[in-house]
Design a protein around this motif. Structure first.
Motif, PDB file in Angstrom:
ATOM      1  N   TYR A 118       0.824  -1.211   0.000  1.00 26.26           N
ATOM      2  CA  TYR A 118       0.000   0.000   0.000  1.00 26.26           C
ATOM      3  C   TYR A 118       0.856   1.258   0.000  1.00 26.26           C
ATOM      4  CZ  TYR A 118       1.131   0.086   4.993  1.00 26.26           C
ATOM      5  OH  TYR A 118       1.801   0.125   6.180  1.00 26.26           O
ATOM      6  N   CYS A 119       0.260   2.350  -0.492  1.00 28.67           N
ATOM      7  CA  CYS A 119       0.840   3.694  -0.368  1.00 28.67           C
ATOM      8  C   CYS A 119       0.076   4.345   0.773  1.00 28.67           C
ATOM      9  CB  CYS A 119       0.631   4.479  -1.668  1.00 28.67           C
ATOM     10  SG  CYS A 119       0.770   6.277  -1.463  1.00 28.67           S
ATOM     11  N   ARG A 120       0.810   4.870   1.747  1.00 30.42           N
ATOM     12  CA  ARG A 120       0.119   5.410   2.913  1.00 30.42           C
ATOM     13  C   ARG A 120      -0.805   6.574   2.562  1.00 30.42           C
ATOM     14  NH1 ARG A 120       3.840   6.119   8.168  1.00 30.42           N
ATOM     15  NH2 ARG A 120       5.400   4.975   6.969  1.00 30.42           N
ATOM     16  N   GLN A 121      -0.330   7.421   1.648  1.00 29.02           N
ATOM     17  CA  GLN A 121      -1.156   8.586   1.276  1.00 29.02           C
ATOM     18  C   GLN A 121      -2.401   8.172   0.500  1.00 29.02           C
ATOM     19  OE1 GLN A 121       0.369  12.381   0.229  1.00 29.02           O
ATOM     20  NE2 GLN A 121       2.465  11.694   0.542  1.00 29.02           N
ATOM     21  N   CYS A 122      -2.229   7.229  -0.439  1.00 33.83           N
ATOM     22  CA  CYS A 122      -3.412   6.752  -1.181  1.00 33.83           C
ATOM     23  C   CYS A 122      -4.412   6.129  -0.218  1.00 33.83           C
ATOM     24  CB  CYS A 122      -3.012   5.703  -2.223  1.00 33.83           C
ATOM     25  SG  CYS A 122      -2.330   6.390  -3.729  1.00 33.83           S
ATOM     26  N   THR A 123      -3.903   5.342   0.720  1.00 42.38           N
ATOM     27  CA  THR A 123      -4.783   4.675   1.685  1.00 42.38           C
ATOM     28  C   THR A 123      -5.591   5.705   2.479  1.00 42.38           C
ATOM     29  OG1 THR A 123      -3.176   2.922   1.830  1.00 42.38           O
ATOM     30  CG2 THR A 123      -4.826   2.963   3.537  1.00 42.38           C
TER      31      THR A 123
ATOM     32  N   THR B 267      -2.248  -2.211  -9.571  1.00 43.31           N
ATOM     33  CA  THR B 267      -0.852  -2.242 -10.053  1.00 43.31           C
ATOM     34  C   THR B 267       0.150  -2.452  -8.900  1.00 43.31           C
ATOM     35  OG1 THR B 267      -0.617   0.161  -9.901  1.00 43.31           O
ATOM     36  CG2 THR B 267      -1.308  -0.717 -12.023  1.00 43.31           C
ATOM     37  N   TYR B 268      -0.205  -2.035  -7.690  1.00 47.44           N
ATOM     38  CA  TYR B 268       0.728  -2.178  -6.555  1.00 47.44           C
ATOM     39  C   TYR B 268       1.119  -3.634  -6.330  1.00 47.44           C
ATOM     40  CZ  TYR B 268      -1.038   2.411  -5.051  1.00 47.44           C
ATOM     41  OH  TYR B 268      -1.420   3.712  -4.981  1.00 47.44           O
ATOM     42  N   GLN B 269       0.239  -4.521  -6.810  1.00 48.24           N
ATOM     43  CA  GLN B 269       0.446  -5.942  -6.529  1.00 48.24           C
ATOM     44  C   GLN B 269       1.577  -6.550  -7.363  1.00 48.24           C
ATOM     45  OE1 GLN B 269      -1.762  -6.121  -4.129  1.00 48.24           O
ATOM     46  NE2 GLN B 269      -0.749  -7.981  -3.421  1.00 48.24           N
TER      47      GLN B 269
ATOM     48  N   ARG C 243       6.985   2.163  -6.230  1.00 46.15           N
ATOM     49  CA  ARG C 243       6.492   3.449  -5.735  1.00 46.15           C
ATOM     50  C   ARG C 243       5.106   3.761  -6.240  1.00 46.15           C
ATOM     51  NH1 ARG C 243      10.259   6.433  -3.186  1.00 46.15           N
ATOM     52  NH2 ARG C 243      12.320   5.506  -3.385  1.00 46.15           N
ATOM     53  N   CYS C 244       4.385   4.555  -5.462  1.00 46.24           N
ATOM     54  CA  CYS C 244       3.076   5.031  -5.902  1.00 46.24           C
ATOM     55  C   CYS C 244       3.299   6.038  -7.025  1.00 46.24           C
ATOM     56  CB  CYS C 244       2.366   5.683  -4.730  1.00 46.24           C
ATOM     57  SG  CYS C 244       0.961   6.687  -5.246  1.00 46.24           S
ATOM     58  N   PRO C 245       2.587   5.900  -8.152  1.00 49.18           N
ATOM     59  CA  PRO C 245       2.788   6.823  -9.272  1.00 49.18           C
ATOM     60  C   PRO C 245       2.327   8.243  -8.959  1.00 49.18           C
ATOM     61  CG  PRO C 245       0.950   5.343  -9.717  1.00 49.18           C
ATOM     62  CD  PRO C 245       1.596   4.860  -8.448  1.00 49.18           C
ATOM     63  N   ALA C 246       1.459   8.403  -7.984  1.00 47.67           N
ATOM     64  CA  ALA C 246       0.954   9.746  -7.654  1.00 47.67           C
ATOM     65  C   ALA C 246       1.829  10.424  -6.607  1.00 47.67           C
ATOM     66  CB  ALA C 246      -0.480   9.653  -7.162  1.00 47.67           C
ATOM     67  N   HIS C 247       2.093   9.754  -5.506  1.00 54.15           N
ATOM     68  CA  HIS C 247       2.787  10.387  -4.375  1.00 54.15           C
ATOM     69  C   HIS C 247       4.277  10.107  -4.355  1.00 54.15           C
ATOM     70  CE1 HIS C 247      -1.501   9.721  -3.080  1.00 54.15           C
ATOM     71  NE2 HIS C 247      -1.363  11.031  -2.970  1.00 54.15           N
ATOM     72  N   ARG C 248       4.727   9.228  -5.260  1.00 58.71           N
ATOM     73  CA  ARG C 248       6.148   8.854  -5.361  1.00 58.71           C
ATOM     74  C   ARG C 248       6.667   8.234  -4.070  1.00 58.71           C
ATOM     75  NH1 ARG C 248       6.160   7.775  -9.890  1.00 58.71           N
ATOM     76  NH2 ARG C 248       8.394   7.463  -9.770  1.00 58.71           N
TER      77      ARG C 248
HETATM   78 ZN   LIG Z   1      -0.132   7.137  -3.326  1.00 56.29          ZN
END
Ligand SMILES: [Zn+2]
Ligand SMILES: [Zn+2]
Length: 206
Positions: A90-95, A103-105, A111-116
């Motif tokens: 998981y991305c903490r910010q997305c969560t 795609t994270y799987q 890395r998260c494509p949005a928050h890097r």
């Molecule tokens: Zn994110």
């Protein structure tokens, strides 16, 4: 079946777990009841792999009132078995904004494509990882560690408002990345709209 759900709550490439978490919260359903609703033949405590060929898509479509392509995109590709994390990254910010991407799987994603931010698999509280299986404990723990129940982020996401919560440029980054990685196979209305926004310079995000 009398449940509520709205495709507007989803971003491009939202994972089945993320979709079920939104559905569970909107309808006040505990994990075991939700897994049983998905398929009466599944033992809710054992669960089922979130892979396209083992899930009854027709039934899921009727239950969630979502287009088939959105659901197919949310599940893992049976041809890619062994190339997926067996645990929940998981991305903490997305969560904290109520998003988890399919795609994270993939092993190749870091890395998260949005928050890097680097994707994490361990809970900050208990240090354990949650198996990526649609069972009562994962499905019944929206945005929380399925092992100890601690929130993955510092706050709980808003109930039904992913789109306004996620900044516009981040939504576009997520849509682009999903298209690049999972590409072509899925024609998703919501993606198209996000990408049009990208083309026109977009609206101001939150
Ligand atoms: Zn994110
Ligand atoms: Zn934990």
């Amino acid at each position: 079946m009398g449940f509520i759900f709205d495709a507007e709550w989803l971003l491009s490439g939202e994972s089945i777990v993320s979709i079920l978490w939104k559905f569970a919260r909107a309808n006040g359903l505990p994990g075991h009841a939700l897994v049983r609703l998905m398929d009466r033949d599944i033992d809710p405590y054992e669960g089922v792999e979130p892979i396209r060929d083992v899930i009854d898509l027709k039934h899921l479509r009727r239950m969630l009132l979502l287009p088939g392509n959105v659901l197919r995109a949310s599940l893992l590709d049976p041809g890619q078995r062994g190339r997926y994390h067996p645990v929940f990254p998981y991305c903490r910010q997305c969560t904290s904004l109520g998003h988890h991407s399919v795609t994270y799987q993939m092993f190749s994603e870091n890395r998260c494509p949005a928050h890097r931010q680097k994707l994490e698999t361990k809970c900050q509280h208990c240090g354990q990882e949650a198996p990526y299986i649609l069972n009562a404990s994962l499905v019944g723990s929206p945005y929380r560690c399925a092992r100890c129940g601690a929130l993955y982020a510092t706050r709980s996401p808003p109930a039904f408002a992913t789109k306004p919560a996620m900044r516009n440029e981040h939504r576009i980054a997520i849509a682009r990345h999903f298209h690049n990685r999972m590409a072509g196979g899925f024609r998703l209305g919501i993606d198209d709209r996000d990408l049009q926004l990208a083309g026109s310079g977009g609206r101001g995000g939150a």
